[in-house]
Scaffold this active site. Structure first.
Site, mmCIF file in Angstrom:
data_model
loop_
_atom_site.group_PDB
_atom_site.id
_atom_site.type_symbol
_atom_site.label_atom_id
_atom_site.label_comp_id
_atom_site.label_asym_id
_atom_site.label_seq_id
_atom_site.Cartn_x
_atom_site.Cartn_y
_atom_site.Cartn_z
ATOM 1 C CB THR A 3 -0.948 0.016 1.227
ATOM 2 O OG1 THR A 3 -1.957 -0.967 1.022
ATOM 3 C CG2 THR A 3 -1.616 1.379 1.388
ATOM 4 C CB THR A 19 5.082 10.296 9.073
ATOM 5 O OG1 THR A 19 5.369 10.199 10.468
ATOM 6 C CG2 THR A 19 5.798 9.143 8.373
ATOM 7 C CG ASP A 20 7.248 12.912 13.344
ATOM 8 O OD1 ASP A 20 6.646 11.851 13.084
ATOM 9 O OD2 ASP A 20 7.197 13.464 14.464
ATOM 10 C CD GLU A 21 5.916 7.244 13.421
ATOM 11 O OE1 GLU A 21 6.319 6.070 13.387
ATOM 12 O OE2 GLU A 21 4.816 7.566 13.881
ATOM 13 C CE1 TYR A 52 2.788 4.826 8.676
ATOM 14 C CE2 TYR A 52 4.164 5.654 10.463
ATOM 15 C CZ TYR A 52 3.205 5.871 9.484
ATOM 16 O OH TYR A 52 2.678 7.132 9.321
ATOM 17 C CB ALA A 95 11.224 1.244 6.370
ATOM 18 C CE LYS A 110 3.403 8.010 5.264
ATOM 19 N NZ LYS A 110 2.148 8.272 4.481
ATOM 20 C CG ASN A 142 -1.981 14.699 12.803
ATOM 21 O OD1 ASN A 142 -2.707 15.132 11.926
ATOM 22 N ND2 ASN A 142 -0.675 14.905 12.776
ATOM 23 N N PRO A 163 -2.416 0.203 28.560
ATOM 24 C CG PRO A 163 -2.522 -0.804 26.440
ATOM 25 C CD PRO A 163 -3.343 -0.027 27.427
ATOM 26 C CG ASP A 171 9.580 -0.243 24.758
ATOM 27 O OD1 ASP A 171 8.582 0.311 24.251
ATOM 28 O OD2 ASP A 171 10.654 0.345 24.991
ATOM 29 N N PRO A 224 9.016 -3.296 19.868
ATOM 30 C CG PRO A 224 8.879 -5.357 18.763
ATOM 31 C CD PRO A 224 8.036 -4.296 19.397
HETATM 32 P P1 NAD Z 1 -5.706 6.040 9.061
HETATM 33 O O1 NAD Z 1 -5.149 4.674 9.231
HETATM 34 O O2 NAD Z 1 -6.694 6.558 10.055
HETATM 35 O O3 NAD Z 1 -6.384 6.167 7.620
HETATM 36 C C1 NAD Z 1 -5.824 5.600 6.469
HETATM 37 C C2 NAD Z 1 -6.931 5.528 5.404
HETATM 38 O O4 NAD Z 1 -6.346 4.999 4.196
HETATM 39 C C3 NAD Z 1 -8.091 4.609 5.769
HETATM 40 O O5 NAD Z 1 -9.323 5.247 5.520
HETATM 41 C C4 NAD Z 1 -7.903 3.400 4.856
HETATM 42 O O6 NAD Z 1 -9.129 2.767 4.513
HETATM 43 C C5 NAD Z 1 -7.232 4.035 3.657
HETATM 44 N N1 NAD Z 1 -6.448 3.068 2.852
HETATM 45 C C6 NAD Z 1 -5.555 2.160 3.315
HETATM 46 N N2 NAD Z 1 -5.059 1.436 2.293
HETATM 47 C C7 NAD Z 1 -5.623 1.926 1.156
HETATM 48 C C8 NAD Z 1 -5.492 1.617 -0.225
HETATM 49 N N3 NAD Z 1 -4.676 0.636 -0.637
HETATM 50 N N4 NAD Z 1 -6.206 2.330 -1.126
HETATM 51 C C9 NAD Z 1 -7.050 3.323 -0.710
HETATM 52 N N5 NAD Z 1 -7.224 3.639 0.588
HETATM 53 C C10 NAD Z 1 -6.525 2.960 1.507
HETATM 54 O O7 NAD Z 1 -4.436 6.999 8.981
HETATM 55 P P2 NAD Z 1 -4.246 8.517 9.472
HETATM 56 O O8 NAD Z 1 -3.771 8.517 10.868
HETATM 57 O O9 NAD Z 1 -5.433 9.303 9.084
HETATM 58 O O10 NAD Z 1 -3.009 8.943 8.567
HETATM 59 C C11 NAD Z 1 -3.216 9.442 7.248
HETATM 60 C C12 NAD Z 1 -1.890 9.712 6.585
HETATM 61 O O11 NAD Z 1 -1.149 10.653 7.366
HETATM 62 C C13 NAD Z 1 -0.998 8.479 6.459
HETATM 63 O O12 NAD Z 1 -0.333 8.539 5.221
HETATM 64 C C14 NAD Z 1 -0.011 8.631 7.611
HETATM 65 O O13 NAD Z 1 1.214 8.008 7.315
HETATM 66 C C15 NAD Z 1 0.137 10.133 7.676
HETATM 67 N N6 NAD Z 1 0.489 10.684 9.003
HETATM 68 C C16 NAD Z 1 -0.242 10.345 10.101
HETATM 69 C C17 NAD Z 1 0.084 10.902 11.328
HETATM 70 C C18 NAD Z 1 -0.725 10.582 12.560
HETATM 71 O O14 NAD Z 1 -0.362 11.009 13.664
HETATM 72 N N7 NAD Z 1 -1.829 9.866 12.467
HETATM 73 C C19 NAD Z 1 1.164 11.807 11.428
HETATM 74 C C20 NAD Z 1 1.884 12.126 10.270
HETATM 75 C C21 NAD Z 1 1.523 11.562 9.064
HETATM 76 P P1 TYD Z 2 0.969 5.708 18.422
HETATM 77 O O1 TYD Z 2 -0.313 6.419 18.702
HETATM 78 O O2 TYD Z 2 0.919 4.288 17.961
HETATM 79 O O3 TYD Z 2 1.807 6.626 17.415
HETATM 80 P P2 TYD Z 2 3.341 6.480 16.886
HETATM 81 O O4 TYD Z 2 3.855 5.153 17.227
HETATM 82 O O5 TYD Z 2 3.141 6.644 15.412
HETATM 83 O O6 TYD Z 2 4.089 7.603 17.529
HETATM 84 O O7 TYD Z 2 1.853 5.730 19.744
HETATM 85 C C1 TYD Z 2 2.250 6.948 20.356
HETATM 86 C C2 TYD Z 2 3.199 6.600 21.483
HETATM 87 O O8 TYD Z 2 2.476 5.871 22.476
HETATM 88 C C3 TYD Z 2 4.326 5.692 21.051
HETATM 89 O O9 TYD Z 2 5.512 6.068 21.780
HETATM 90 C C4 TYD Z 2 3.886 4.305 21.484
HETATM 91 C C5 TYD Z 2 3.060 4.601 22.716
HETATM 92 N N1 TYD Z 2 1.941 3.645 22.970
HETATM 93 C C6 TYD Z 2 1.809 3.035 24.234
HETATM 94 O O10 TYD Z 2 2.627 3.255 25.144
HETATM 95 N N2 TYD Z 2 0.772 2.179 24.422
HETATM 96 C C7 TYD Z 2 -0.141 1.893 23.448
HETATM 97 O O11 TYD Z 2 -1.060 1.078 23.675
HETATM 98 C C8 TYD Z 2 -0.001 2.555 22.173
HETATM 99 C C9 TYD Z 2 -0.969 2.277 21.065
HETATM 100 C C10 TYD Z 2 1.062 3.422 21.988
#
Ligand code: NAD
Ligand code: TYD
Length: 345
Positions: free
Chosen positions: A99, A124-126, A149, A151, A153, A179, A204, A271, A273
Site C-alpha cells: 500500500t 511523517t516525521d517518523e 511503517y 521505512a 513511508k 496528530n 497499556p 516495549d 520492538p
Molecule cells: P488512518 O489509518 O486513520 O487512515 C488511512 C486511510 O487509508 C483509511 O481510511 C484506509 O481505509 C485508507 N487506505 C488504506 N489502504 C488503502 C489503499 N490501498 N487504497 C485506498 N485507501 C486505503 O491513517 P491517518 O492517521 O489518518 O493517517 C493518514 C496519513 O497521514 C498516512 O499517510 C499517515 O502516514 C500520515 N500521518 C499520520 C500521522 C498521525 O499522527 N496519524 C502523522 C503524520 C503523518
Molecule cells: P501511536 O499512537 O501508535 O503513534 P506512533 O507510534 O506513530 O508515535 O503511539 C504513540 C506513542 O504511544 C508511542 O511512543 C507508542 C506509545 N503507545 C503506548 O505506550 N501504548 C499503546 O497502547 C499505544 C498504542 C502506543
C-alpha cells in the site's frame, strides 16, 4: 480545483475532506479502500454536498485510477491513504510495502500521466527515526526510519522526490508529527487510552512510558497540508509539528485526570520492538514560507478531543466491537476486493 483525496475515510483524511468542504469552493473526490481503518461514519453529512463524491477503491488499482482521474478531471491530489499503525507493521510488514510504497508509486505514475498539476504527499516525521534528549528534526535531517511503517513511508516520500527530480512532477511533501483529535482510530495512543479508561480496562503503557511525542491538533495539520497544496514549492519538503513535546506517561496521566479515573489503571507492558524514543519537529520553514503555525494549544485540543470521545461513544464502541467492518463487507464485499470499480464506469 478538482481534488482527489486518497484515504479520506481515515482519521486525518476525513478531517481534511471536511476542512476542504468548509474552507474552499473546490470539488472533492474521496478514494478510499475502507480497510479496517476507513469508516464512512467519519464523513457523515458530507455526502449531502454536491461538491463531494466517495469512491471505494484501491490506490494500487491502475485501471480504476486511470478512469477516475480523467472522468473527474482531477487536477490536484492529496495523498493520505496508507497503512498507518506502527504496531501492525511489526506484526505484518507486507501490506505496508504494497500500500504505502507500491500504492504511492502507482498513484504518482497515473497522476502524472493524467496531467495532475499538484500532488501533496502526506509523509511523517517518523521517516527521520529517533532523537536523543536534544535537538529537533529539520527538513535536512537524514532519513533513518526504524519501523517497517516508517521505512515504507520513507520509501514513498523518496519516490516523490524522484518523480520531481526525474520528471519534474510537481510533488510537495509534508512530514508531520503525531496528530490527535476527533475520528482517530482507537488503536492509537490517545483514543485507545480514553476508551479503555471509560470502560475500566487497563491502559497499556509501553516500556517505561518516557518516550516523547510532539502532538499536533489534526485541524492544524489539515491547514498545513492545504497550504502545501495551494502555495507549496514543487519539490519542497515541509516539516509540520506542534512544538508540543510530551512524555507518553505524562499524557496518559493527564487523560486519566481529565476523565476522573484512577492512575491505577495504568499497566506497564513490554516495549514495542525498535520503539523510537523521541520525536520533535522544527517547523520554522513552513512558518517562514507560508506563515503556518499551530493555532490550537494542547490544553484546548485535548479537552476538545476528550469531549468528542465522550459524546461519540457509539462511534468508537461500534469500531471496537467490529460491527462496522461487518457492515462494509455486506455492502461492498470484503476489503481488498476492488469494489470501487463498479462505481467508476
Ligand atoms: P488512518 O489509518 O486513520 O487512515 C488511512 C486511510 O487509508 C483509511 O481510511 C484506509 O481505509 C485508507 N487506505 C488504506 N489502504 C488503502 C489503499 N490501498 N487504497 C485506498 N485507501 C486505503 O491513517 P491517518 O492517521 O489518518 O493517517 C493518514 C496519513 O497521514 C498516512 O499517510 C499517515 O502516514 C500520515 N500521518 C499520520 C500521522 C498521525 O499522527 N496519524 C502523522 C503524520 C503523518
Ligand atoms: P501511536 O499512537 O501508535 O503513534 P506512533 O507510534 O506513530 O508515535 O503511539 C504513540 C506513542 O504511544 C508511542 O511512543 C507508542 C506509545 N503507545 C503506548 O505506550 N501504548 C499503546 O497502547 C499505544 C498504542 C502506543
Amino acid at each position: 480545483m478538482n481534488i482527489l483525496v486518497t484515504g479520506g475515510a481515515g482519521f486525518i483524511g476525513s478531517n481534511h475532506v471536511r476542512y476542504l468542504l468548509r474552507n474552499s469552493d473546490d470539488r472533492v473526490v474521496n478514494l478510499d479502500l475502507l480497510t479496517y481503518a476507513g469508516n464512512l461514519e467519519n464523513l457523515a453529512g458530507c455526502e449531502d454536498d454536491p461538491r463531494y463524491r466517495f469512491v471505494r477503491g484501491d490506490i494500487r488499482d491502475r485501471e480504476l485510477l486511470r478512469t477516475l482521474l480523467r472522468q473527474e478531471a482531477i487536477d490536484s491530489v492529496v495523498h493520505f491513504a496508507a497503512e498507518s499503525h506502527v504496531d501492525r507493521s511489526v506484526e505484518g510488514p507486507e501490506v505496508f510495502i504494497t500500500t504505502n510504497v507500491l500504492g504511492t508509486e502507482i498513484l504518482l505514475e497515473e497522476a502524472r500521466a493524467a496531467g495532475v498539476q499538484r500532488f501533496v504527499m502526506v509523509s511523517t516525521d517518523e521517516v527521520y527515526g529517533s532523537l536523543g534528549s536534544e535537538g529537533r528534526f529539520t527538513e535536512s535531517s537524514p532519513l533513518a526510519p526504524n519501523s517497517p511503517y516508517a521505512a515504507s513511508k520513507a520509501s514513498a516520500d523518496l519516490l516523490c522526490r524522484a518523480f520531481f527530480k526525474t520528471f519534474g512532477f510537481p510533488v510537495v511533501v509534508t512530514r508531520c508529527s503525531n496528530n490527535y483529535g476527533p475520528y482517530q482510530f482507537p488503536e492509537k495512543l490517545i483514543p485507545l487510552m480514553i476508551a479503555n479508561a471509560l470502560e475500566g480496562k487497563p491502559l497499556p503503557v509501553y516500556g517505561d512510558g518516557l518516550q516523547v511525542r510532539d502532538w499536533l491538533y489534526v485541524e492544524d495539520h489539515c491547514r498545513a497540508v492545504d497550504l502545501a497544496l495551494r502555495r507549496g514549492r514543487p519539490g519542497a519538503v515541509y516539516n509540520v509539528g506542534g512544538g508540543n513535546e510530551m512524555r507518553n506517561l505524562d499524557l496518559v496521566r493527564l487523560l486519566l485526570d481529565r476523565l476522573e479515573r484512577s492512575h491505577d489503571l495504568i499497566k506497564f507492558v513490554a516495549d514495542r520492538p525498535g520503539h523510537d524514543r523521541r520525536y520533535a519537529i522544527d517547523a520554522a520553514y513552513i512558518g517562514a514560507e507560508m506563515g503556518w503555525a499551530p493555532t490550537v494549544d494542547f490544553a484546548t485540543g485535548l479537552a476538545r478531543t476528550v469531549d468528542w470521545y465522550l459524546a461519540q461513544r457509539p462511534w468508537w464502541e461500534k469500531i471496537r466491537s467490529g460491527a462496522y467492518t461487518a457492515y462494509y463487507d455486506q455492502m461492498y464485499g470484503p476489503a481488498g476486493r476492488h469494489a470501487g470499480d463498479a462505481r467508476v464506469q
